[in-house]
Design a protein around this motif. Structure first.
Motif, PDB file in Angstrom:
ATOM      1  N   LEU A 150     -30.447  49.753 -37.995  1.00  0.00           N
ATOM      2  CA  LEU A 150     -31.365  48.963 -38.823  1.00  0.00           C
ATOM      3  C   LEU A 150     -31.074  47.511 -38.643  1.00  0.00           C
ATOM      4  CD1 LEU A 150     -33.182  49.325 -42.233  1.00  0.00           C
ATOM      5  CD2 LEU A 150     -32.176  47.081 -41.697  1.00  0.00           C
ATOM      6  N   PHE A 151     -31.865  46.620 -38.012  1.00  0.00           N
ATOM      7  CA  PHE A 151     -31.613  45.374 -37.706  1.00  0.00           C
ATOM      8  C   PHE A 151     -32.625  44.337 -38.383  1.00  0.00           C
ATOM      9  CE2 PHE A 151     -30.469  48.353 -34.100  1.00  0.00           C
ATOM     10  CZ  PHE A 151     -29.315  47.973 -34.024  1.00  0.00           C
ATOM     11  N   ALA A 152     -32.225  43.624 -39.167  1.00  0.00           N
ATOM     12  CA  ALA A 152     -33.171  42.824 -40.045  1.00  0.00           C
ATOM     13  C   ALA A 152     -32.892  41.221 -39.496  1.00  0.00           C
ATOM     14  CB  ALA A 152     -33.125  42.885 -41.693  1.00  0.00           C
ATOM     15  N   ASP A 153     -34.177  40.796 -39.213  1.00  0.00           N
ATOM     16  CA  ASP A 153     -34.085  39.534 -38.569  1.00  0.00           C
ATOM     17  C   ASP A 153     -34.629  38.480 -39.445  1.00  0.00           C
ATOM     18  OD1 ASP A 153     -34.517  37.161 -36.990  1.00  0.00           O
ATOM     19  OD2 ASP A 153     -35.239  38.373 -35.246  1.00  0.00           O
ATOM     20  N   ALA A 154     -34.147  37.880 -40.179  1.00  0.00           N
ATOM     21  CA  ALA A 154     -34.773  37.020 -41.148  1.00  0.00           C
ATOM     22  C   ALA A 154     -35.660  35.868 -40.444  1.00  0.00           C
ATOM     23  CB  ALA A 154     -33.815  36.328 -41.899  1.00  0.00           C
ATOM     24  N   LYS A 155     -35.037  35.350 -39.270  1.00  0.00           N
ATOM     25  CA  LYS A 155     -35.692  34.229 -38.730  1.00  0.00           C
ATOM     26  C   LYS A 155     -37.006  34.555 -38.122  1.00  0.00           C
ATOM     27  CE  LYS A 155     -34.860  30.725 -34.957  1.00  0.00           C
ATOM     28  NZ  LYS A 155     -34.002  30.520 -33.695  1.00  0.00           N
ATOM     29  N   ASN A 156     -37.275  35.713 -37.688  1.00  0.00           N
ATOM     30  CA  ASN A 156     -38.585  36.285 -37.103  1.00  0.00           C
ATOM     31  C   ASN A 156     -39.473  36.925 -38.195  1.00  0.00           C
ATOM     32  OD1 ASN A 156     -38.173  34.825 -34.584  1.00  0.00           O
ATOM     33  ND2 ASN A 156     -36.621  36.344 -33.907  1.00  0.00           N
ATOM     34  N   SER A 157     -38.924  37.334 -39.228  1.00  0.00           N
ATOM     35  CA  SER A 157     -39.453  38.126 -40.247  1.00  0.00           C
ATOM     36  C   SER A 157     -39.810  39.392 -39.674  1.00  0.00           C
ATOM     37  CB  SER A 157     -40.683  37.343 -40.966  1.00  0.00           C
ATOM     38  OG  SER A 157     -40.293  36.133 -41.424  1.00  0.00           O
ATOM     39  N   GLN A 158     -38.646  40.185 -39.192  1.00  0.00           N
ATOM     40  CA  GLN A 158     -39.127  41.452 -38.553  1.00  0.00           C
ATOM     41  C   GLN A 158     -37.934  42.307 -38.944  1.00  0.00           C
ATOM     42  OE1 GLN A 158     -39.971  40.748 -34.728  1.00  0.00           O
ATOM     43  NE2 GLN A 158     -37.826  41.438 -34.089  1.00  0.00           N
ATOM     44  N   VAL A 159     -38.019  43.489 -39.250  1.00  0.00           N
ATOM     45  CA  VAL A 159     -36.979  44.574 -39.179  1.00  0.00           C
ATOM     46  C   VAL A 159     -37.152  45.447 -38.164  1.00  0.00           C
ATOM     47  CG1 VAL A 159     -35.858  46.414 -40.616  1.00  0.00           C
ATOM     48  CG2 VAL A 159     -36.639  44.221 -41.744  1.00  0.00           C
ATOM     49  N   ARG A 160     -36.062  45.800 -37.377  1.00  0.00           N
ATOM     50  CA  ARG A 160     -36.145  46.885 -36.263  1.00  0.00           C
ATOM     51  C   ARG A 160     -35.326  47.836 -36.427  1.00  0.00           C
ATOM     52  NH1 ARG A 160     -33.003  47.281 -31.559  1.00  0.00           N
ATOM     53  NH2 ARG A 160     -32.097  44.997 -31.991  1.00  0.00           N
ATOM     54  N   ILE A 161     -36.155  49.190 -36.412  1.00  0.00           N
ATOM     55  CA  ILE A 161     -35.359  50.438 -36.657  1.00  0.00           C
ATOM     56  C   ILE A 161     -35.125  51.223 -35.456  1.00  0.00           C
ATOM     57  CG2 ILE A 161     -35.303  52.596 -37.934  1.00  0.00           C
ATOM     58  CD1 ILE A 161     -36.379  51.205 -40.273  1.00  0.00           C
ATOM     59  N   GLU A 162     -33.973  51.441 -35.054  1.00  0.00           N
ATOM     60  CA  GLU A 162     -33.765  52.403 -33.597  1.00  0.00           C
ATOM     61  C   GLU A 162     -33.082  53.614 -34.345  1.00  0.00           C
ATOM     62  OE1 GLU A 162     -35.141  51.837 -30.868  1.00  0.00           O
ATOM     63  OE2 GLU A 162     -35.737  49.557 -31.135  1.00  0.00           O
TER      64      GLU A 162
END
Length: 506
Positions: free
Chosen positions: A238-250
């Motif tokens: 789970l990769f939370a990206d605050a700058k781009n306001s998104q959370v990627r789940i792989e």
């Protein structure tokens, strides 16, 4: 009645009259007294016409009781006592009216604390001194909106604005609106109730954003010393990206990006607004991500086929270091296979272990060649049942496997997404790719089989797993079921029988 008694009665009457006259003159004195000045109402006085922004006369200021005596805008005779913090005082009416005009855009605005302990600061910066501590749901009066320092959490600038405010006790300072609710005063309306979706703790968000969160089954693999390199990979987490306001789940068999507008809190869950995603902490090093909207029960591995929630952990171990060690072990397993092949020859004592390629022959399973560099070639497989050998896509010349996912991870058995080539075409095109030894066999398999290997075909392949043993000078292989999320191969594919190969001695 005695003379003394009459005198006492007359004295009492004069005293009573004096007190009444004193009270009357006192009242008249206030009523006719010269004004002290004028005030602009900051906090509306409940139950009166003295609303925020109104200009009112000030008749008396008491530093002892810390109050003003003021008149009301619609009643020149009425006078009420209010706390000093209710007003801003001016010596002239013109000055008060000028201030009221400046204050008008904010007169009806209030801010309510969305969580307990929010600070009112000395300046519009999070690094300055706190002058007041707000309780959950406590309101402050907005005096103006100001420019201030950007507020960041986890490298992401939080949305919001700085306001100059006044607390109920008169304390003034600055608050950042991200964790507050701005509301407008209305007739007979109370402040909104806060708490259904307050902003989450900045510390929790920082923990989410600080680093990748890895699938919980990674720890199970490490604990059991059964790391599978296709499942224990840098790409999963789970990769939370605050700058781009998104959370990627792989995850194996799953990939999604959740884009959110803000983060709120509902009970134990962090709600990523604008998406289906919510996250809760089980403890400081374990989180559960859910996009189903239900309270799912997760398996011990923390992830399952077709699931819509998963468990993730903080992993202190270096993934590249772990994979480097696992790959070294698997290289050793390739060498061990060559040694076992040599020992399987009739003249074991004179057999060479330095052969670069070993070839096996079967009337039903074709010709299988394995190179010491970790490559293989398998031809004449047309007599094998469909699905036993890696199948070649029509027109691919042996470059891919049907249904190979983009992730390159093992998947559960299911129908191929592309039809295999005809048996004639398959027979004429050898299957080529990489072979990787070193499957971690479960207890039921390790007692009957020497080891296992995976065949990988194409640039982004799925893989096919097999177990093997040497028996009576022959190589026996069986198709294995997909590896589990614990990194182990636990069973055979019941659709297929064993296949026997003879070693071709060169």
């Amino acid at each position: 009645m005695s003379l003394n008694s009459n005198e006492n009665m007359h004295a009492a009457r004069f005293l009573l009259i004096g007190l009444v006259l004193a009270l009357v003159f006192s009242t008249l004195g206030i009523g006719c007294a010269r004004l002290e000045g004028w005030g602009v109402v900051i906090w509306s006085v409940k139950g009166t016409t003295a609303k925020a922004g109104a200009v009112v006369p000030v008749y008396l200021k008491s530093n002892i009781s810390k109050t003003y005596v003021i008149g009301l805008p619609d009643d020149s005779k009425a006078k009420i006592e209010v706390p000093l913090s209710t007003l801003e005082f001016f010596s002239s009416k013109n000055a008060a009216e000028k201030r009221a005009k400046e204050f008008a855009p904010f007169a009806s605005l209030y801010l309510s604390a969305g969580r307990d302990g929010l600070p009112v600061r000395e300046k519009p910066s999070v690094s300055t001194r706190r002058v007041y501590r707000l309780r959950l749901g406590e309101s402050v009066k907005v005096l103006s909106r100001v420019d201030g320092e950007a507020v960041f959490t986890g490298g992401r600038a939080l949305p919001g604005e700085w306001y100059f405010v006044q607390a109920t006790d008169g304390t003034r300072g600055y608050v950042f609106s991200n964790t507050m609710v701005l509301y407008e005063e209305k007739e007979n309306a109370a402040a909104p109730v806060i708490g259904t979706s307050p902003a989450p703790s900045a510390a929790l968000l920082d923990m989410i954003y600080a680093q990748p969160w890895r699938p919980a089954y990674y720890q199970l693999m490490l604990d059991d010393d059964a790391v599978d390199p296709d499942l224990f990979a840098l790409q999963y987490g789970l990769f939370a990206d605050a700058k781009n306001s998104q959370v990627r789940i792989e995850l194996p068999g799953y990939s999604s990006v959740f884009r959110f507008s803000s983060v709120s809190q509902g009970g134990d869950w962090l709600i990523f607004e604008g998406s289906k995603l919510r996250v809760r902490f089980e403890n400081e090093s374990t989180i559960v991500a859910d996009w189903s909207g239900t309270d799912s029960v997760l398996p011990d591995e923390g992830w399952g086929s077709n699931a819509q929630s998963a468990r993730f952990i903080k992993l202190d171990t270096s993934i590249p270091v772990v994979l480097s060690g696992e790959n070294s072990r698997r290289d050793s397993e390739l060498k061990a296979f060559f040694q076992r092949s040599a020992m399987a020859q009739s003249n074991a004592t004179s057999a060479s272990t330095s052969t670069s390629t070993i070839t096996f022959l079967s009337d039903l399973a074709g010709i299988l060649s394995i190179d010491a560099r970790g490559t293989f070639e398998w031809s004449h497989t047309d007599q094998l049942p469909a699905g036993f050998a890696p199948e070649i896509l029509a027109g691919s010349a042996g470059a891919a496997i049907p249904g190979a996912p983009a992730t390159g991870a093992p998947t559960t058995a299911g129908p191929a997404s592309n039809a295999p080539a005809s048996s004639a075409a398959t027979a004429s095109v050898p299957i080529k790719g990489k072979i990787r030894f070193g499957l971690h066999l479960g207890t039921s398999l390790s007692s009957a089989w020497m080891g296992g290997f995976s065949l990988l075909v194409g640039d982004k392949p799925d893989r096919e797993d097999y177990v093997y043993r040497f028996e009576n000078g022959q190589l026996v292989i069986a198709k294995a079921s997909p590896v589990t999320l614990r990194g182990t191969t636990e069973s055979l594919d019941s659709r297929f029988s064993f296949v026997n190969y003879y070693l071709v001695v060169k």
